[in-house]
Each structure stands twice: as C-alpha cells, then as structure tokens.
Design an enzyme around this catalytic site. Sequence first.
Site, PDB file in Angstrom:
ATOM      1  N   PRO A  71      -9.292 -30.925   2.248  1.00  0.00           N
ATOM      2  CA  PRO A  71      -9.257 -30.145   3.829  1.00  0.00           C
ATOM      3  C   PRO A  71      -7.743 -29.982   4.232  1.00  0.00           C
ATOM      4  CG  PRO A  71      -9.748 -32.449   3.251  1.00  0.00           C
ATOM      5  CD  PRO A  71      -9.690 -31.859   2.155  1.00  0.00           C
TER       6      PRO A  71
ATOM      7  N   LYS B 281     -23.436  17.177  17.817  1.00  0.00           N
ATOM      8  CA  LYS B 281     -24.308  16.304  16.640  1.00  0.00           C
ATOM      9  C   LYS B 281     -23.499  15.960  15.485  1.00  0.00           C
ATOM     10  CE  LYS B 281     -27.840  19.153  16.460  1.00  0.00           C
ATOM     11  NZ  LYS B 281     -28.926  19.832  16.997  1.00  0.00           N
TER      12      LYS B 281
ATOM     13  N   CYS C 281       0.846  -1.297   0.006  1.00  0.00           N
ATOM     14  CA  CYS C 281      -0.281   0.034   0.034  1.00  0.00           C
ATOM     15  C   CYS C 281       0.703   1.142   0.086  1.00  0.00           C
ATOM     16  CB  CYS C 281      -0.943  -0.202   1.176  1.00  0.00           C
ATOM     17  SG  CYS C 281      -1.763  -1.666   1.434  1.00  0.00           S
TER      18      CYS C 281
ATOM     19  N   GLY D 216      -6.591 -13.948   1.044  1.00  0.00           N
ATOM     20  CA  GLY D 216      -6.192 -12.809   0.328  1.00  0.00           C
ATOM     21  C   GLY D 216      -6.901 -12.535  -1.034  1.00  0.00           C
TER      22      GLY D 216
ATOM     23  N   ILE E 250      -5.633 -27.777   2.348  1.00  0.00           N
ATOM     24  CA  ILE E 250      -5.198 -26.731   1.780  1.00  0.00           C
ATOM     25  C   ILE E 250      -6.183 -25.563   2.049  1.00  0.00           C
ATOM     26  CG2 ILE E 250      -4.567 -25.555  -0.319  1.00  0.00           C
ATOM     27  CD1 ILE E 250      -4.022 -28.415  -1.807  1.00  0.00           C
TER      28      ILE E 250
ATOM     29  N   ALA F 276      -6.795 -21.094   1.749  1.00  0.00           N
ATOM     30  CA  ALA F 276      -6.331 -20.009   1.063  1.00  0.00           C
ATOM     31  C   ALA F 276      -6.816 -18.554   1.469  1.00  0.00           C
ATOM     32  CB  ALA F 276      -6.768 -20.186  -0.526  1.00  0.00           C
TER      33      ALA F 276
ATOM     34  N   THR G  81     -10.149 -24.598   1.536  1.00  0.00           N
ATOM     35  CA  THR G  81     -10.595 -25.087   0.135  1.00  0.00           C
ATOM     36  C   THR G  81     -11.612 -26.311   0.101  1.00  0.00           C
ATOM     37  OG1 THR G  81      -8.620 -26.054  -0.313  1.00  0.00           O
ATOM     38  CG2 THR G  81      -8.471 -23.904  -0.809  1.00  0.00           C
TER      39      THR G  81
HETATM   40  P1  FAD Z   1       0.209 -10.046  -1.784  1.00  0.00           P
HETATM   41  O1  FAD Z   1       0.294  -9.234  -0.748  1.00  0.00           O
HETATM   42  O2  FAD Z   1       0.113  -9.623  -3.147  1.00  0.00           O
HETATM   43  O3  FAD Z   1       1.170 -11.221  -1.790  1.00  0.00           O
HETATM   44  C1  FAD Z   1       1.123 -12.343  -2.694  1.00  0.00           C
HETATM   45  C2  FAD Z   1       2.692 -12.923  -2.947  1.00  0.00           C
HETATM   46  O4  FAD Z   1       2.639 -14.399  -3.519  1.00  0.00           O
HETATM   47  C3  FAD Z   1       3.234 -12.159  -3.980  1.00  0.00           C
HETATM   48  O5  FAD Z   1       4.414 -11.422  -3.659  1.00  0.00           O
HETATM   49  C4  FAD Z   1       3.853 -13.056  -5.002  1.00  0.00           C
HETATM   50  O6  FAD Z   1       4.922 -13.011  -5.428  1.00  0.00           O
HETATM   51  C5  FAD Z   1       3.729 -14.324  -4.364  1.00  0.00           C
HETATM   52  N1  FAD Z   1       3.265 -15.763  -5.090  1.00  0.00           N
HETATM   53  C6  FAD Z   1       2.358 -15.712  -6.046  1.00  0.00           C
HETATM   54  N2  FAD Z   1       2.258 -17.198  -6.642  1.00  0.00           N
HETATM   55  C7  FAD Z   1       3.496 -17.596  -6.146  1.00  0.00           C
HETATM   56  C8  FAD Z   1       3.668 -18.840  -6.188  1.00  0.00           C
HETATM   57  N3  FAD Z   1       3.387 -19.607  -7.127  1.00  0.00           N
HETATM   58  N4  FAD Z   1       5.123 -19.278  -5.498  1.00  0.00           N
HETATM   59  C9  FAD Z   1       5.596 -18.419  -4.846  1.00  0.00           C
HETATM   60  N5  FAD Z   1       5.249 -17.023  -4.485  1.00  0.00           N
HETATM   61  C10 FAD Z   1       3.851 -16.751  -5.152  1.00  0.00           C
HETATM   62  N6  FAD Z   1      -5.049  -2.588   0.176  1.00  0.00           N
HETATM   63  C11 FAD Z   1      -5.696  -1.752   1.176  1.00  0.00           C
HETATM   64  O7  FAD Z   1      -6.519  -2.315   1.809  1.00  0.00           O
HETATM   65  N7  FAD Z   1      -5.129  -0.556   1.087  1.00  0.00           N
HETATM   66  C12 FAD Z   1      -4.483  -0.089   0.424  1.00  0.00           C
HETATM   67  O8  FAD Z   1      -4.193   1.307   0.439  1.00  0.00           O
HETATM   68  C13 FAD Z   1      -3.794  -0.485  -0.599  1.00  0.00           C
HETATM   69  N8  FAD Z   1      -3.005  -0.115  -1.696  1.00  0.00           N
HETATM   70  C14 FAD Z   1      -2.352  -0.892  -2.471  1.00  0.00           C
HETATM   71  C15 FAD Z   1      -1.521  -0.281  -3.184  1.00  0.00           C
HETATM   72  C16 FAD Z   1      -0.767  -0.971  -4.267  1.00  0.00           C
HETATM   73  C17 FAD Z   1       0.189  -0.449  -5.076  1.00  0.00           C
HETATM   74  C18 FAD Z   1      -1.008  -2.539  -4.453  1.00  0.00           C
HETATM   75  C19 FAD Z   1      -0.102  -3.292  -5.167  1.00  0.00           C
HETATM   76  C20 FAD Z   1      -1.891  -3.179  -3.485  1.00  0.00           C
HETATM   77  C21 FAD Z   1      -2.590  -2.224  -2.569  1.00  0.00           C
HETATM   78  N9  FAD Z   1      -3.478  -2.955  -1.661  1.00  0.00           N
HETATM   79  C22 FAD Z   1      -4.145  -2.147  -0.655  1.00  0.00           C
HETATM   80  C23 FAD Z   1      -4.175  -4.323  -1.824  1.00  0.00           C
HETATM   81  C24 FAD Z   1      -3.377  -5.210  -0.797  1.00  0.00           C
HETATM   82  O9  FAD Z   1      -1.928  -4.900  -0.963  1.00  0.00           O
HETATM   83  C25 FAD Z   1      -3.740  -6.649  -1.130  1.00  0.00           C
HETATM   84  O10 FAD Z   1      -4.909  -6.502  -0.922  1.00  0.00           O
HETATM   85  C26 FAD Z   1      -2.908  -7.461  -0.194  1.00  0.00           C
HETATM   86  O11 FAD Z   1      -1.488  -7.434  -0.364  1.00  0.00           O
HETATM   87  C27 FAD Z   1      -3.382  -8.737  -0.646  1.00  0.00           C
HETATM   88  O12 FAD Z   1      -2.437  -9.977  -0.005  1.00  0.00           O
HETATM   89  P2  FAD Z   1      -2.071 -11.142  -0.541  1.00  0.00           P
HETATM   90  O13 FAD Z   1      -1.251 -12.140   0.421  1.00  0.00           O
HETATM   91  O14 FAD Z   1      -3.358 -11.937  -0.872  1.00  0.00           O
HETATM   92  O15 FAD Z   1      -1.344 -10.967  -1.613  1.00  0.00           O
END
Ligand code: FAD
Length: 553
Positions: free
Chosen positions: A277, A435, A44, A283, A279, A281, A274
């Site tokens: 059982p 208020k 972020c 984000g 696995i 997930a 998922t």
């Molecule tokens: P991520 O944090 O993206 O992590 C996923 C990671 O998994 C990645 O680093 C990737 O390389 C890794 N990966 C994927 N597949 C594989 C694989 N097969 N093997 C190994 N590694 C793998 N949200 C807010 O609420 N407020 C904000 O202000 C905000 N600003 C943002 C600004 C930017 C520029 C971005 C890009 C996102 C922003 N977000 C914001 C969204 C927030 O960052 C995401 O919702 C959050 O990071 C999701 O978490 P995650 O763990 O699902 O994915």
Amino acid sequence: MNKKLVIVGGVAGGATAAARARRLSEDIQIIMIERGPDIAFANCGLPYHVGGKICQRDALLVQTKEGMQERFNLDIRTEQEVLAIDRDAKTVRVRELETGREYDESYDALLLSPGAAPVRPPIGGVDHPAVFTLRNMVDMDRIKEAVDAGAKRAVVVGGGFIGLEMAENLRRREVEVDLVELLPQVMPPLDPEVAERLHVELRAHGVRLHLEDAAEQFKPAGDGLTVQLRSGATIDTDLVILAVGVRPDTKLAADAGLNLNQRGAIVVDDHMCTNDPAIYAVGDAIQVADPVLGGETMIPLAGPANRQARIAADNILGRDSTYRGTQGTSVVGLFGVTAGSTGASEKTLRQREIPFKKIYVHRGQHAGYYPGAEMIMLKLLFTPDDGRVLGAQVVGSAGVDKRIDVIAMAIQARMTVHDLEEVELAYAPQYGSAKDAVNIAGFVAANALNGDEKFIYAEELPPNAPETANWTLLDVRSPLEFETGHIPGALNIPLPELRTRWKELPAGKPVASYCGVGQRAYYANRILRTHGIDCTNIAGGLMTYSLVHPSEK
Ligand code: FAD
C-alpha cells in the site's frame, strides 16, 4: 497525509507525478531519482533530432533539472540509481553513479516509473558498438554522432513505432535503409491490409523491406557490419538500429517482492497501487486493464503514463482517483502518411475468438470540391449484435488524427455505430465533409447490421481461387476505370447501365459487386435486390482488395 514521496524515474511518469504531487501539497517532501543525466525529456521526439527535423537538442528537454527544481520545489537527483527497496524499513538503497557512493533514503510513499528497456535479443554480435537501441538522449546522441560521422547505410531491425520513425529519419539524412521485420507486416497494432499502405510508402521512399525475416547475426566487416538474415540474405551496413520491442524495467520491483505478471510488468490496482500500500507504479513498467475487451494488457505509450502518474499522485495525496485502463490509441507518421489505431484490432479479436463485424470507408479528409482533398482509409470493428465500437484504424495523408481521436472517444464512451451515424463534427469544406468519414463509417456499419447491405471480404476472394468461380464478380465502375485495372474474371456493367442490363448477369449465381471504394456497389446492390438477385458488396471496394492482395509483397 504522506510526508515524504520518493519517485524512481524522472521522465514521463516520474516527472508528471512529481509536478502533480507538488500542485496538491506544498508540504510534502518530493525526491525524484533518475539514473540518466536528463529528466523530463521528450522520448517521442528523439528520432526527429537524429533526422534533423528537431534541430535544437535542447528543445527535447521539456524541463531542465534546475528549472523543475525551482518551479516545483523538488529534490531531483540525476545519475543516481535506486538499487533496492526495503519495504519493511520503507527505504530505498541509492547509488550515485559517478562516485559509487551508496546511501539509504526513507519514504512514506514510493512511486515507481522506471519505464521499459529496449529488448536486446541474444544474437551474435549484438554488443557491437554499431548496434544501437534508442531509449534516451544518450542513445540518441550516439546514433546522431554515427550519422554525422558519415554513416551511409543502416539496417533497422523491427518495424514498430520506433523502427519506422528511425527509418524515416535516417532516410531524411539520406542514409540507405533496410528494414527487417519478423512479421509479415510493419506496425503490429494495425491489421495487415492497413499496414500495407505503410509498406507502399516505405518502398516509395527507398526503404528496402525484409518482411517475415529476422536478423540472426551481426558480424564486424571493415568499418561496419554484415547483418546475416534468417532467409540467408546478408546486408552490409554502417549501423544497426535494434527496435524489436521493450521489456518492463522491473528488476527493482521484482527483487522487492512486488507482484509482477508473467511478462514482468508490475501489477497495480485502478488507483495505481501495487500489492504494497505504500508503493505505487505507473507507465511502461505496469500492467493495465483493457477497457475494450476486458482482462489485462501492457501498452507502453506516453499518454497513459502521464495520466497514470497524475492519478497515482492524487491517491498518494489522499484524493480518490481511478484509472480506466488503456485502449491503445496511437498514431505514427511516415513520409507524410499517418496511421492511427484505437481499441481492438481484427487480429486480436480473431485470436481471442471474439465475434465482430468490420467495414471499410475510403473518403476524402475534406470536401472533394475544395482543393487538396486526400483519401483516408477507415476500418471500423464493432460487435455483431448491438454495434458497440470495438476498434478502428485510419490511414492517409491528412485528417487521420482527427478521426482516430473521435472514435477513441466513442470507444471510451461505449458508443455504438448508431452513435457514429449521429455524431456532429465540425465542418467547413477545408476541414471535413457534411457527412464526415466517421458518420459514413456509422452509416455503412449500420447497413451491415440491419441487413441493408451484405459484405464479402477481399480475403474471401483470393485471386484465381476456385471459390471465386462460385460468384459473379461484378465491376460497376466505368469502362475506362475497368480498363485501368480490375479483379480478374470480373464482368463490367457500369452502374448507370445496370437498370437496363442486369439480365446479363448469369442466372442463379450470387453476385459480388464492387467499385472503387464500395459506394457505387452499394447503389448497384440496391437495384439488384429489387430483381431478387442475391448480392454482396466487396467491402471497401477495389482499394481494400488491392491492399489485401498486393501485387508486390
Ligand atoms: P520513461 O519515460 O522511459 O522513464 C523511465 C525512467 O526511469 C528512465 O529515464 C530510466 O532511466 C529511469 N529509471 C529506471 N530504473 C531506475 C532506477 N532503478 N533508478 C533510477 N532511475 C531509473 N509514446 C507515445 O505515446 N507516442 C510516441 O510518439 C512515442 N514515441 C517514442 C519514441 C521513442 C524513441 C521512445 C523511446 C518512446 C516513445 N514513446 C512514445 C513511448 C513513451 O516515451 C513511453 O511510453 C513513456 O516515456 C513511458 O513513461 P515512463 O515514465 O514509464 O518511462
């Protein structure tokens, strides 16, 4: 109890789950595998390092690999990619990206937090090196390098969170910005009249807005690019930021036969599990329950990813934790203006044909007599029968986050507008009002429900349309205010004179009264009703009207 937890993805969801799992068990072996070079970085904050607001790159590294390994006794493997899952053998296939070496790693529990990848639409020139997307520190470094190297012009394609934050930060670096958005408004979670406030701000800060337009081609031109728009316009630029949305990064899950929804998000239950059982997930890659309207949705935000990760780790370690769903509470800052939203928008309610009522409040973020009061606009959506709060949007220069968070809590607690009337918020003149805007929203909404006030909406009164002739438009502000701008065709009878002049209103025609924000019109209507006049209030007054009917689009 599981013996070995493998986590795919080491940023928001992955790192949080790893830390939580360790706090719950000293015995479990935890391996966190991340494709990129960094873990636990602040996605972020990325735009703000490009803009120079966050000067130190290292400040974005919430945890370093070494620090996190040491603190939580983790086995963290960066620059390694999980290529495949063998669900029968309970192993993952991993590739070390530098060497190309591949190996299998076994697991008892597997947690996927692979996030979402920026969408790169298949348009000509999209692979040009000056067309950037922003997902991680590496992307950020590339964009910053281009700006540091002297880029003077940028085209931002997409007006969502990332597009707007990049537009602001590029302007901070004195880069000229054109922002292209397919929809008639920026920030899709907001309704158009609320987003209009952001359009005003973008234009005021020199961002050229191209709404209802799309980038169709990127052509190399000299040292930069020419962006061809659907409208026929062309823009010469040094770089393009492509921010047209994200797509769940779920090929791994799909190949492993895990259940995905139609848009490719992993389907999980309320324990984040998922259809396998072993696995879990979390984000941006998953589908979540919509706790406000029911059904499922996909909302890529950091807060939900962190909470889901904690819940998944709980369940993996034998606790019983459930996720309530994601209502989409979000906030964005733009050139000193903040826009927040939570729950359902009017657009969604209309699309899904869900009955609702709405009201607008424009009010100072703190007491008007204390210096520095700034107006905030609050839009509240609620059910027409019992007044349950369905959604809210707030925009203004200060105090927006407080109101949106209060209403987010109200939605989660399934409160009604009557609860908002009663909610007790902290007050001293520099922070709020006796208020508060939230109380006022409750009062106005309750008036709408119990019939103390009737509302007509600006969109039902388009300028110069024949429908307007069916109403007497009554402006109850002072003559001076009236002269500075009014709805065409309005009659001006200031509120203090209404008790003696109401007979000037044409007989037999309903009256639509308005003032600046709706308060004086409410008082006026209370007077008119005692004379048997059918009257309504133009919701949100001239302020909302001018956002619904902006002179410049
Ligand atoms: P991520 O944090 O993206 O992590 C996923 C990671 O998994 C990645 O680093 C990737 O390389 C890794 N990966 C994927 N597949 C594989 C694989 N097969 N093997 C190994 N590694 C793998 N949200 C807010 O609420 N407020 C904000 O202000 C905000 N600003 C943002 C600004 C930017 C520029 C971005 C890009 C996102 C922003 N977000 C914001 C969204 C927030 O960052 C995401 O919702 C959050 O990071 C999701 O978490 P995650 O763990 O699902 O994915």
